[in-house]
Design a protein around this motif. Structure first.
Motif, PDB file in Angstrom:
ATOM      1  N   ARG A 380      42.353  37.836  31.622  1.00  0.00           N
ATOM      2  CA  ARG A 380      42.519  38.805  32.725  1.00  0.00           C
ATOM      3  C   ARG A 380      43.855  38.577  33.438  1.00  0.00           C
ATOM      4  NH1 ARG A 380      37.456  40.259  36.252  1.00  0.00           N
ATOM      5  NH2 ARG A 380      37.171  41.495  34.357  1.00  0.00           N
ATOM      6  N   ALA A 381      44.188  37.323  33.702  1.00  0.00           N
ATOM      7  CA  ALA A 381      45.461  37.015  34.373  1.00  0.00           C
ATOM      8  C   ALA A 381      46.644  37.475  33.512  1.00  0.00           C
ATOM      9  CB  ALA A 381      45.559  35.515  34.651  1.00  0.00           C
ATOM     10  N   GLY A 382      46.547  37.249  32.198  1.00  0.00           N
ATOM     11  CA  GLY A 382      47.615  37.667  31.283  1.00  0.00           C
ATOM     12  C   GLY A 382      47.782  39.179  31.278  1.00  0.00           C
ATOM     13  N   LEU A 383      46.654  39.906  31.213  1.00  0.00           N
ATOM     14  CA  LEU A 383      46.723  41.371  31.215  1.00  0.00           C
ATOM     15  C   LEU A 383      47.251  41.883  32.556  1.00  0.00           C
ATOM     16  CD1 LEU A 383      43.439  42.386  29.337  1.00  0.00           C
ATOM     17  CD2 LEU A 383      45.724  42.105  28.399  1.00  0.00           C
ATOM     18  N   ASP A 384      46.866  41.229  33.644  1.00  0.00           N
ATOM     19  CA  ASP A 384      47.397  41.627  34.961  1.00  0.00           C
ATOM     20  C   ASP A 384      48.922  41.496  34.978  1.00  0.00           C
ATOM     21  OD1 ASP A 384      44.915  42.235  35.993  1.00  0.00           O
ATOM     22  OD2 ASP A 384      44.697  40.368  37.129  1.00  0.00           O
TER      23      ASP A 384
END
Ligand SMILES: [Zn+2]
Length: 574
Positions: A380-384
């Motif tokens: 999720r952090a990477g996609l954000d």
């Protein structure tokens, strides 16, 4: 003085408007014959099956029946009768660590589970082969199999003239001899470093077993591999991969030494595989000043070659979803009621604002970002961060990717396509394997049902590719991966299966390694399918994975690997 200048201008102008002169040499003749013809086989093109293809100067000229291809034959053509063998596009491994694999190979290794006799005999042999004073590094031991109290004296006896450092199966402990302790300055007076233990014998002397950060005291003084060792290690790994039909890889973590070695191999004409290099960023963001950027990132275009493209950066967002809880999860791990909420979910190692800055900056620089993300919180952090880059810069065309994706929330799967984020999956770790039980225990059975959600990602229209992560996993064999993407069982089938709901078709599994990979590398116009006009990166195999039982795919034998029309691996059958 003026006249020649004037004249030059005129000539340039004339050249612009006049037709191109006939006499100019062109590297591609308009008509002509093939250098290489493959016929009497089963060749997969996007339209279906053909029996033959022809190649000239590295480019596929024709794909069709035998008559079509053989019509392009002349006295210099190499004509190969495939005798029914299958031809697929060359395979891409989008996540591999060839330097680490090759350096492991150069070390003093003994099988896991080695007994005392086996282990000491191996070290004695390594000592005989190694010049005195050189370090002997290797592994991997476990105390139970060794079956005795481990002591430096046992290593001193078989390797008195070498410092020795052997790692255990967990990677967290070292067993070293007296010479290694002396070089590290570890004595009976040494105190344990924070987070580490120097084990002692009955006399209060260091026993040679060093735990956690104490192992780092010795690791820090083992000399790095020499440039010759680095080149040899890379060469060994690349040669291995070519034999399995791999024609292109992404090295998921190059440093300056690896980049120099790739460039040297290329200059010596020894680099056959196409290599994308992801430059390892450890902690530091780029910053706009040179201070924030590792030197080798600045120097990347000095190392770049036709077959080596350092156009990618790599960073790690979390660890692994095992008992250590180092992968970052959206929901708490199982059995963590006693822990504070933050600790119970693991941790993303890069703060979100800093991560966004790194990805925005890399994107502006034209560098693709590959982020290690095992837990769904890290994904999720990477996609954000990718979303932040798209918002800041618009669509750059760079396919930033999250790697491993052991767990991904459905919301995140659904938004990946709209932000042009790629999932790079690790399809080598779902058949019964000791780490699986550890992971399953840590996260609970329910989350394991969507373990590495390949099908969900494909169904959502995201770009999905595959990477082995060799030598973190013991095999890079793509045929094992293709089979187990379909079965989710051990190669050959049977037994337990893992994440059944995420099974995909053979067609989709092969696409991960071919057409999807070519898209990911920005080379779909050159690679990924067998069609006239494409580069001739091909693999010839002994069976047709589209028509045999799926549980036979893992045993596929590669007959030939071809990169840009050049046969780089060939098995001759007598
Ligand atoms: Zn990796």
């Amino acid at each position: 003085m003026r006249l020649p200048v004037h004249k030059t201008c005129l000539c340039l102008l004339t050249a612009c408007i006049a037709p191109l002169p006939q006499a100019q040499t062109s590297p591609v003749p308009a008509e002509g014959s093939a250098d290489l013809i493959l016929h009497n086989g089963e060749i997969r093109s996007p339209e279906g099956w053909h029996s033959a293809l022809a190649v000239r100067q590295g480019v596929i000229l024709a794909v069709g029946d035998d008559a079509t291809a053989l019509a392009l034959r002349d006295s210099d053509s190499r004509v190969v009768d495939l005798a029914g063998a299958t031809v697929l596009p060359g395979l891409h491994d989008l996540h591999v660590h060839p330097l680490g694999a090759g350096l492991n190979q150069q070390q003093c290794n003994f099988p896991q589970g080695s007994s005392r006799a086996q282990l000491l005999q191996t070290v004695a042999t390594c000592a005989r082969e190694q010049a005195p004073g050189m370090w002997i590094s290797g592994g991997q031991w476990d105390a139970a199999s060794y079956g005795d109290v481990m002591h430096r004296a046992q290593l001193d006896e078989v390797a008195p003239a070498h410092p020795v450092a052997l790692v255990d199966i967990s990677g967290h402990s070292l067993w070293v001899n007296s010479a290694a302790l002396a070089q590290a300055g570890i004595t009976r007076d040494s105190v344990n470093p924070p987070g580490g233990i120097i084990e002692r014998d009955d006399n209060g002397e260091p026993s040679g077993v060093l735990r956690e950060s104490a192992a780092g005291l010795v690791r820090a003084i083992i000399p790095p591999a020499s440039p010759e060792q680095v080149r040899a290690a890379l060469q060994w790994s690349l040669d291995q991969m070519v034999t399995q039909g791999i024609t292109s890889i992404t090295d998921a973590g190059v440093d300056a030494a690896a980049m120099r070695a790739y460039a040297e191999l290329a200059d010596a004409g020894l680099l056959q595989l196409r290599v994308q290099g992801c430059m390892m960023l450890r902690g530091a963001a780029f910053g706009r000043s040179e201070n924030g950027t590792p030197a080798f990132v600045i120097q990347r275009n000095q190392y770049a070659r036709e077959r080596f493209r350092p156009d990618c950066v790599k960073l790690a967002l979390d660890g692994v979803p095992t008992d250590g809880h180092t992968a970052a999860m959206v929901e708490p791990y199982a059995h963590t009621d006693h822990l504070p909420a933050d600790a119970a979910k693991g941790l993303v190692m890069v703060p979100q604002a800093a991560l966004n800055d790194i990805v925005i900056d890399a994107d502006q620089r034209g560098l693709t970002v590959k982020m290690h993300a095992a837990g769904d919180g890290a994904v999720r952090a990477g996609l954000d961060a990718i979303a932040a880059a798209r918002a800041a810069n618009g669509y750059s065309g760079l396919p930033h990717n999250v790697a491993h994706n052991s767990f991904v929330q459905m919301d995140d799967i659904r938004r990946a396509r709209s932000i042009a984020a790629t999932f790079e999956m690790s399809p080598y770790i779902w058949f019964p394997n000791p780490i699986i039980a550890d992971i399953s225990n840590a996260v609970g059975a329910e989350r394991m049902q969507r373990w590495i959600p390949v099908k969900d990602a494909i169904d959502a229209g995201a770009l999905v590719v595959a990477g082995s992560d060799w030598p973190v996993v013991p095999s890079f064999n793509p045929w094992v991966a293709i089979e187990t993407l379909v079965t989710r069982q051990v190669p050959g089938g049977g037994g337990e299966s893992l994440g059944d709901a995420e099974r995909i078709s053979v067609e989709d599994a092969i696409a991960l390694f071919t057409v999807n990979a070519a898209r990911q590398l920005g080379r779909r116009h050159e690679l990924g399918s067998i069609e006239p006009g494409m580069l001739a990166d091909l693999v010839v195999i002994d069976r047709n994975p589209y028509s045999i039982p799926v549980t036979d795919i893992h045993a596929t034998q590669v007959r030939m690997t071809i990169i840009e029309g050049e046969v780089v691996h060939e098995v001759t059958t007598e």
